[in-house]
Design a protein around this motif. Structure first.
Motif, mmCIF file in Angstrom:
data_model
loop_
_atom_site.group_PDB
_atom_site.id
_atom_site.type_symbol
_atom_site.label_atom_id
_atom_site.label_comp_id
_atom_site.label_asym_id
_atom_site.label_seq_id
_atom_site.Cartn_x
_atom_site.Cartn_y
_atom_site.Cartn_z
ATOM 1 N N ALA A 121 29.275 12.419 -3.025
ATOM 2 C CA ALA A 121 29.957 11.177 -3.404
ATOM 3 C C ALA A 121 29.795 10.192 -2.259
ATOM 4 N N CYS A 122 29.128 9.074 -2.539
ATOM 5 C CA CYS A 122 28.869 8.108 -1.478
ATOM 6 C C CYS A 122 28.605 6.725 -2.074
ATOM 7 N N SER A 123 28.643 5.741 -1.200
ATOM 8 C CA SER A 123 28.340 4.367 -1.628
ATOM 9 C C SER A 123 27.732 3.622 -0.445
ATOM 10 N N GLY A 124 27.154 2.490 -0.739
ATOM 11 C CA GLY A 124 26.593 1.639 0.309
ATOM 12 C C GLY A 124 25.443 2.283 1.051
ATOM 13 N N ASP A 125 25.497 2.200 2.378
ATOM 14 C CA ASP A 125 24.429 2.736 3.227
ATOM 15 C C ASP A 125 24.273 4.250 3.072
ATOM 16 N N GLU A 126 25.398 4.962 2.895
ATOM 17 C CA GLU A 126 25.327 6.418 2.718
ATOM 18 C C GLU A 126 24.569 6.774 1.435
ATOM 19 N N ARG A 127 24.758 5.963 0.395
ATOM 20 C CA ARG A 127 24.066 6.190 -0.876
ATOM 21 C C ARG A 127 22.550 6.048 -0.701
ATOM 22 N N ALA A 128 22.149 5.005 -0.014
ATOM 23 C CA ALA A 128 20.719 4.779 0.239
ATOM 24 C C ALA A 128 20.143 5.903 1.101
ATOM 25 N N GLU A 129 20.899 6.347 2.103
ATOM 26 C CA GLU A 129 20.446 7.424 2.984
ATOM 27 C C GLU A 129 20.330 8.741 2.212
ATOM 28 N N ALA A 130 21.278 9.032 1.318
ATOM 29 C CA ALA A 130 21.225 10.249 0.510
ATOM 30 C C ALA A 130 19.969 10.258 -0.365
ATOM 31 N N LEU A 131 19.650 9.116 -0.965
ATOM 32 C CA LEU A 131 18.440 9.017 -1.786
ATOM 33 C C LEU A 131 17.180 9.192 -0.955
ATOM 34 N N ARG A 132 17.161 8.601 0.222
ATOM 35 C CA ARG A 132 15.999 8.715 1.107
ATOM 36 C C ARG A 132 15.777 10.163 1.534
ATOM 37 N N LEU A 133 16.854 10.843 1.941
ATOM 38 C CA LEU A 133 16.747 12.237 2.370
ATOM 39 C C LEU A 133 16.357 13.153 1.210
ATOM 40 N N ALA A 134 16.931 12.903 0.041
ATOM 41 C CA ALA A 134 16.584 13.712 -1.130
ATOM 42 C C ALA A 134 15.100 13.583 -1.451
ATOM 43 N N ASP A 135 14.574 12.383 -1.363
ATOM 44 C CA ASP A 135 13.160 12.162 -1.622
ATOM 45 C C ASP A 135 12.300 12.876 -0.577
ATOM 46 N N ALA A 136 12.689 12.776 0.676
ATOM 47 C CA ALA A 136 11.923 13.395 1.767
ATOM 48 C C ALA A 136 11.918 14.920 1.659
ATOM 49 N N LEU A 137 13.016 15.501 1.166
ATOM 50 C CA LEU A 137 13.125 16.961 1.085
ATOM 51 C C LEU A 137 12.855 17.499 -0.324
ATOM 52 N N ARG A 138 12.309 16.651 -1.191
ATOM 53 C CA ARG A 138 11.907 17.029 -2.541
ATOM 54 C C ARG A 138 13.066 17.528 -3.410
ATOM 55 N N ALA A 139 14.238 16.954 -3.228
ATOM 56 C CA ALA A 139 15.363 17.249 -4.115
ATOM 57 C C ALA A 139 15.297 16.267 -5.282
ATOM 58 N N THR A 140 15.690 16.715 -6.460
ATOM 59 C CA THR A 140 15.671 15.830 -7.620
ATOM 60 C C THR A 140 17.099 15.480 -8.026
ATOM 61 N N ILE A 141 17.252 14.318 -8.620
ATOM 62 C CA ILE A 141 18.557 13.876 -9.098
ATOM 63 C C ILE A 141 18.733 14.401 -10.517
ATOM 64 N N VAL A 142 19.803 15.159 -10.757
ATOM 65 C CA VAL A 142 20.052 15.673 -12.102
ATOM 66 C C VAL A 142 21.249 14.982 -12.761
ATOM 67 N N ASP A 143 22.030 14.237 -11.977
ATOM 68 C CA ASP A 143 23.134 13.458 -12.513
ATOM 69 C C ASP A 143 23.470 12.374 -11.490
ATOM 70 N N ALA A 144 23.849 11.205 -11.994
ATOM 71 C CA ALA A 144 24.184 10.110 -11.086
ATOM 72 C C ALA A 144 25.169 9.169 -11.752
ATOM 73 N N SER A 145 26.001 8.572 -10.928
ATOM 74 C CA SER A 145 26.886 7.498 -11.371
ATOM 75 C C SER A 145 26.995 6.517 -10.212
ATOM 76 N N VAL A 146 27.821 5.517 -10.359
ATOM 77 C CA VAL A 146 27.990 4.530 -9.290
ATOM 78 C C VAL A 146 28.545 5.180 -8.030
ATOM 79 N N GLY A 147 29.344 6.238 -8.186
ATOM 80 C CA GLY A 147 29.997 6.831 -7.015
ATOM 81 C C GLY A 147 29.484 8.180 -6.566
#
Length: 190
Positions: A121-147
Motif C-alpha cells: 500500500a503506497c502512494s506518490g513517490d513510493e508508488r513509483a518506486e514500487a513499480l520501478r523495483l517490480a519491473d527491475a525484479l520481474r514481478a508482475t502486477i496481479v491487482d492494483a488500485s489507487v492505494g
C-alpha cells in the motif's frame, strides 16, 4: 537450590557445536492418501527438526503418488538420520536429497523456485518506486488500485526475499509464499 538449565528437547542440541548447519532440500515420493503428510511432518516435529519450507502436490494421478518437497536445516549427520527415518515410513517410496545430487562427483544444486504474492500500500513517490523495483525484479502486477498493488514474483528464494525486503519500506502490507518447489538437474527423474 540451583538447577542446571537443560536445553530444549531438540535434535539440534544433540550435535556438537563444532559441526556446521547445512540447508538441505529433500524430495519425497509418497502415496497420495490421507494421513501421509501428517506422518512425515510428525517425524520432523517429534524429533525437534525444523521445516523451513514445505510443498506438497499430487504428481502422478494414475499411480496416486504425491511429491513432498521439504527444506530443512541441521547438522549433516542429523539430516542423514532424518532421511533414513523418512525412508522407513511405509507410504514413502523414495527420499532424495536434492542438495547432494551431483554429476561427476561434484555437488550440483537443484533447480529451486518459489512463488510469492506481495501486497504493498503506497502512494506518490513510493508508488513509483514500487513499480520501478517490480519491473527491475520481474514481478508482475496481479491487482492494483489507487492505494495499493498486489505483485506476483517467482524466483529463487533469495530473489523473493530481496523483493520483499525492498518493498518493506515502501508500504508492505502482506506476503503469501508457496514454499520451495525443486527438481534435480539432468535428464533423470526422482
Amino acid at each position: 537450590m540451583n538447577k542446571a538449565v537443560q536445553p530444549p528437547a531438540s535434535a539440534y542440541f544433540i550435535t556438537e557445536e563444532k559441526e556446521t548447519s547445512e540447508t538441505r532440500t529433500l524430495a519425497l515420493l509418497v502415496d497420495n492418501e490421507p494421513g501421509v503428510l501428517a506422518r512425515v511432518i510428525g517425524l520432523f516435529s517429534g524429533r525437534g527438526y525444523n521445516i523451513e519450507s514445505l510443498t506438497v502436490s499430487e504428481t502422478e494421478h494414475d499411480k496416486h503418488l504425491s511429491r513432498i518437497t521439504v527444506v530443512t536445516r541441521g547438522a549433516p549427520h542429523v539430516i542423514e538420520q532424518l532421511k533414513s527415518q523418512l525412508d522407513r515410513i511405509v507410504p514413502v517410496h523414495r527420499v532424495v536429497d536434492l542438495t547432494l545430487l551431483g554429476r561427476n562427483g561434484q555437488l550440483d544444486s537443484p533447480i529451486e523456485r518459489e512463488l510469492a504474492i506481495v501486497k504493498v500500500a503506497c502512494s506518490g513517490d513510493e508508488r513509483a518506486e514500487a513499480l520501478r523495483l517490480a519491473d527491475a525484479l520481474r514481478a508482475t502486477i496481479v491487482d492494483a488500485s489507487v492505494g495499493h498493488f498486489v505483485f506476483e514474483i517467482t524466483g529463487r528464494v533469495w530473489e523473493v526475499d530481496q523483493f520483499i525486503g525492498l518493498m518493506a519500506p515502501l508500504g508492505l502490507v502482506e506476503v503469501c509464499r508457496t514454499g520451495v518447489a525443486a527438481l534435480s538437474r539432468g535428464k533423470d527423474g526422482m
